[in-house]
Motif scaffolding. Sequence first.
Motif, PDB file in Angstrom:
ATOM      1  N   GLY A 234      67.352 -39.093  15.806  1.00  0.00           N
ATOM      2  CA  GLY A 234      68.240 -38.374  16.714  1.00  0.00           C
ATOM      3  C   GLY A 234      67.503 -38.076  18.000  1.00  0.00           C
ATOM      4  N   GLY A 235      68.236 -38.002  19.070  1.00  0.00           N
ATOM      5  CA  GLY A 235      67.606 -37.677  20.343  1.00  0.00           C
ATOM      6  C   GLY A 235      68.448 -38.160  21.498  1.00  0.00           C
ATOM      7  N   THR A 236      67.895 -38.002  22.694  1.00  0.00           N
ATOM      8  CA  THR A 236      68.543 -38.427  23.922  1.00  0.00           C
ATOM      9  C   THR A 236      67.833 -39.664  24.439  1.00  0.00           C
ATOM     10  OG1 THR A 236      69.081 -36.134  24.431  1.00  0.00           O
ATOM     11  CG2 THR A 236      69.166 -37.701  26.263  1.00  0.00           C
ATOM     12  N   THR A 237      68.604 -40.681  24.795  1.00  0.00           N
ATOM     13  CA  THR A 237      68.023 -41.878  25.392  1.00  0.00           C
ATOM     14  C   THR A 237      67.871 -41.623  26.887  1.00  0.00           C
ATOM     15  OG1 THR A 237      69.064 -43.295  23.748  1.00  0.00           O
ATOM     16  CG2 THR A 237      68.340 -44.347  25.768  1.00  0.00           C
ATOM     17  N   TYR A 238      66.628 -41.617  27.338  1.00  0.00           N
ATOM     18  CA  TYR A 238      66.340 -41.348  28.743  1.00  0.00           C
ATOM     19  C   TYR A 238      66.075 -42.613  29.554  1.00  0.00           C
ATOM     20  CZ  TYR A 238      65.752 -36.395  27.637  1.00  0.00           C
ATOM     21  OH  TYR A 238      65.967 -35.097  27.244  1.00  0.00           O
ATOM     22  N   SER A 239      65.739 -43.688  28.863  1.00  0.00           N
ATOM     23  CA  SER A 239      65.300 -44.885  29.563  1.00  0.00           C
ATOM     24  C   SER A 239      65.574 -46.116  28.708  1.00  0.00           C
ATOM     25  CB  SER A 239      63.785 -44.769  29.838  1.00  0.00           C
ATOM     26  OG  SER A 239      63.239 -46.019  30.175  1.00  0.00           O
ATOM     27  N   GLN A 240      65.728 -47.236  29.363  1.00  0.00           N
ATOM     28  CA  GLN A 240      65.883 -48.494  28.636  1.00  0.00           C
ATOM     29  C   GLN A 240      64.589 -48.906  27.944  1.00  0.00           C
ATOM     30  OE1 GLN A 240      66.758 -51.740  31.256  1.00  0.00           O
ATOM     31  NE2 GLN A 240      65.238 -51.111  32.763  1.00  0.00           N
ATOM     32  N   PHE A 241      63.520 -48.177  28.207  1.00  0.00           N
ATOM     33  CA  PHE A 241      62.226 -48.504  27.623  1.00  0.00           C
ATOM     34  C   PHE A 241      61.776 -47.508  26.554  1.00  0.00           C
ATOM     35  CE2 PHE A 241      62.193 -49.975  32.081  1.00  0.00           C
ATOM     36  CZ  PHE A 241      62.192 -51.339  31.836  1.00  0.00           C
ATOM     37  N   ASP A 242      62.587 -46.479  26.269  1.00  0.00           N
ATOM     38  CA  ASP A 242      62.147 -45.444  25.326  1.00  0.00           C
ATOM     39  C   ASP A 242      62.313 -45.883  23.876  1.00  0.00           C
ATOM     40  OD1 ASP A 242      64.814 -45.003  24.622  1.00  0.00           O
ATOM     41  OD2 ASP A 242      64.979 -43.125  25.738  1.00  0.00           O
ATOM     42  N   ILE A 243      61.823 -45.052  22.968  1.00  0.00           N
ATOM     43  CA  ILE A 243      61.807 -45.411  21.547  1.00  0.00           C
ATOM     44  C   ILE A 243      63.211 -45.531  20.956  1.00  0.00           C
ATOM     45  CG2 ILE A 243      61.516 -43.027  20.749  1.00  0.00           C
ATOM     46  CD1 ILE A 243      59.653 -44.306  18.522  1.00  0.00           C
ATOM     47  N   LEU A 244      64.156 -44.729  21.415  1.00  0.00           N
ATOM     48  CA  LEU A 244      65.512 -44.853  20.883  1.00  0.00           C
ATOM     49  C   LEU A 244      66.122 -46.203  21.233  1.00  0.00           C
ATOM     50  CD1 LEU A 244      67.090 -41.309  21.388  1.00  0.00           C
ATOM     51  CD2 LEU A 244      66.410 -42.405  19.264  1.00  0.00           C
ATOM     52  N   THR A 245      65.927 -46.648  22.459  1.00  0.00           N
ATOM     53  CA  THR A 245      66.432 -47.962  22.864  1.00  0.00           C
ATOM     54  C   THR A 245      65.739 -49.056  22.061  1.00  0.00           C
ATOM     55  OG1 THR A 245      66.880 -47.106  25.076  1.00  0.00           O
ATOM     56  CG2 THR A 245      66.796 -49.508  24.823  1.00  0.00           C
ATOM     57  N   TYR A 246      64.431 -48.915  21.862  1.00  0.00           N
ATOM     58  CA  TYR A 246      63.678 -49.882  21.049  1.00  0.00           C
ATOM     59  C   TYR A 246      64.257 -49.956  19.628  1.00  0.00           C
ATOM     60  CZ  TYR A 246      60.001 -51.483  17.905  1.00  0.00           C
ATOM     61  OH  TYR A 246      59.317 -52.127  16.902  1.00  0.00           O
ATOM     62  N   LEU A 247      64.484 -48.792  19.003  1.00  0.00           N
ATOM     63  CA  LEU A 247      64.998 -48.762  17.637  1.00  0.00           C
ATOM     64  C   LEU A 247      66.435 -49.282  17.556  1.00  0.00           C
ATOM     65  CD1 LEU A 247      63.447 -45.385  16.459  1.00  0.00           C
ATOM     66  CD2 LEU A 247      62.794 -47.688  15.710  1.00  0.00           C
ATOM     67  N   LYS A 248      67.243 -49.011  18.584  1.00  0.00           N
ATOM     68  CA  LYS A 248      68.604 -49.547  18.610  1.00  0.00           C
ATOM     69  C   LYS A 248      68.572 -51.079  18.601  1.00  0.00           C
ATOM     70  CE  LYS A 248      71.336 -47.248  21.687  1.00  0.00           C
ATOM     71  NZ  LYS A 248      71.664 -46.455  22.855  1.00  0.00           N
ATOM     72  N   LYS A 249      67.657 -51.650  19.344  1.00  0.00           N
ATOM     73  CA  LYS A 249      67.523 -53.112  19.369  1.00  0.00           C
ATOM     74  C   LYS A 249      66.949 -53.622  18.045  1.00  0.00           C
ATOM     75  CE  LYS A 249      66.874 -53.367  24.353  1.00  0.00           C
ATOM     76  NZ  LYS A 249      65.872 -53.494  25.414  1.00  0.00           N
ATOM     77  N   LYS A 250      65.918 -52.968  17.556  1.00  0.00           N
ATOM     78  CA  LYS A 250      65.264 -53.398  16.312  1.00  0.00           C
ATOM     79  C   LYS A 250      66.235 -53.417  15.137  1.00  0.00           C
ATOM     80  CE  LYS A 250      61.446 -52.210  13.191  1.00  0.00           C
ATOM     81  NZ  LYS A 250      61.167 -53.575  12.844  1.00  0.00           N
ATOM     82  N   PHE A 251      67.073 -52.398  15.050  1.00  0.00           N
ATOM     83  CA  PHE A 251      67.989 -52.282  13.918  1.00  0.00           C
ATOM     84  C   PHE A 251      69.411 -52.736  14.255  1.00  0.00           C
ATOM     85  CE2 PHE A 251      64.541 -49.358  12.809  1.00  0.00           C
ATOM     86  CZ  PHE A 251      64.182 -49.913  11.593  1.00  0.00           C
ATOM     87  N   ASN A 252      69.539 -53.497  15.337  1.00  0.00           N
ATOM     88  CA  ASN A 252      70.796 -54.151  15.700  1.00  0.00           C
ATOM     89  C   ASN A 252      71.957 -53.168  15.805  1.00  0.00           C
ATOM     90  OD1 ASN A 252      72.698 -56.083  16.289  1.00  0.00           O
ATOM     91  ND2 ASN A 252      72.916 -56.769  14.169  1.00  0.00           N
TER      92      ASN A 252
END
Length: 182
Positions: free
Chosen positions: A147-165
């Motif tokens: 859970g969290g706020t996506t602040y950047s296209q390079f942050d961990i949430l964006t990374y995990l969204k891509k990793k887990f499709n």
Amino acid sequence: GKSVSDNFLIAWIFGHDIDSDVIKVFGNRYNCERAFNTIIELMCNEKYAKVFPYYKQFGGRKDNIFEICKASDGTFKITGTKKPTNFLCVGKESKISGVRTKYFFLDDITQAEDAGKISAHDKDINTYQTVWSKRFYSSENSHLIVGGTTYSQFDILTYLKKKFNIEGSVQSRVNKYTRVAT
């Protein structure tokens, strides 16, 4: 919102299985104590014992429910569990090597002040790849809750969204703002 719902989910996990284990990592370690105390409060409530009968025997007494309960370390062990520790709550800078879990929570890992710092995002992603992702018993029977706020296209949430499709995820029937990876 997000952190409070995590606390309820964690209490629910332990209500169903006293041999479960949870690691919760906050982006800001100062949130650990509040989360820890909320989970303890939920588990010591008499309504909790009505829903989860194992806890009725303890009469809502923290000293009876928990064999170990150290808010300063962010750890507790439920009386009667086979696990050395059931719960560990730490900040993202903390060392957690050697600890394994079935449920791993990441909560607000990216802090607002780091939104534009690529090096901070890279560090979080590297920590996920080299430390946090290795804390699961197995990839088949483990759960990552983020859970969290996506602040950047390079942050961990964006990374995990891509990793887990995340594109392959489905919208929750309960909450329109929640997507569940399939």
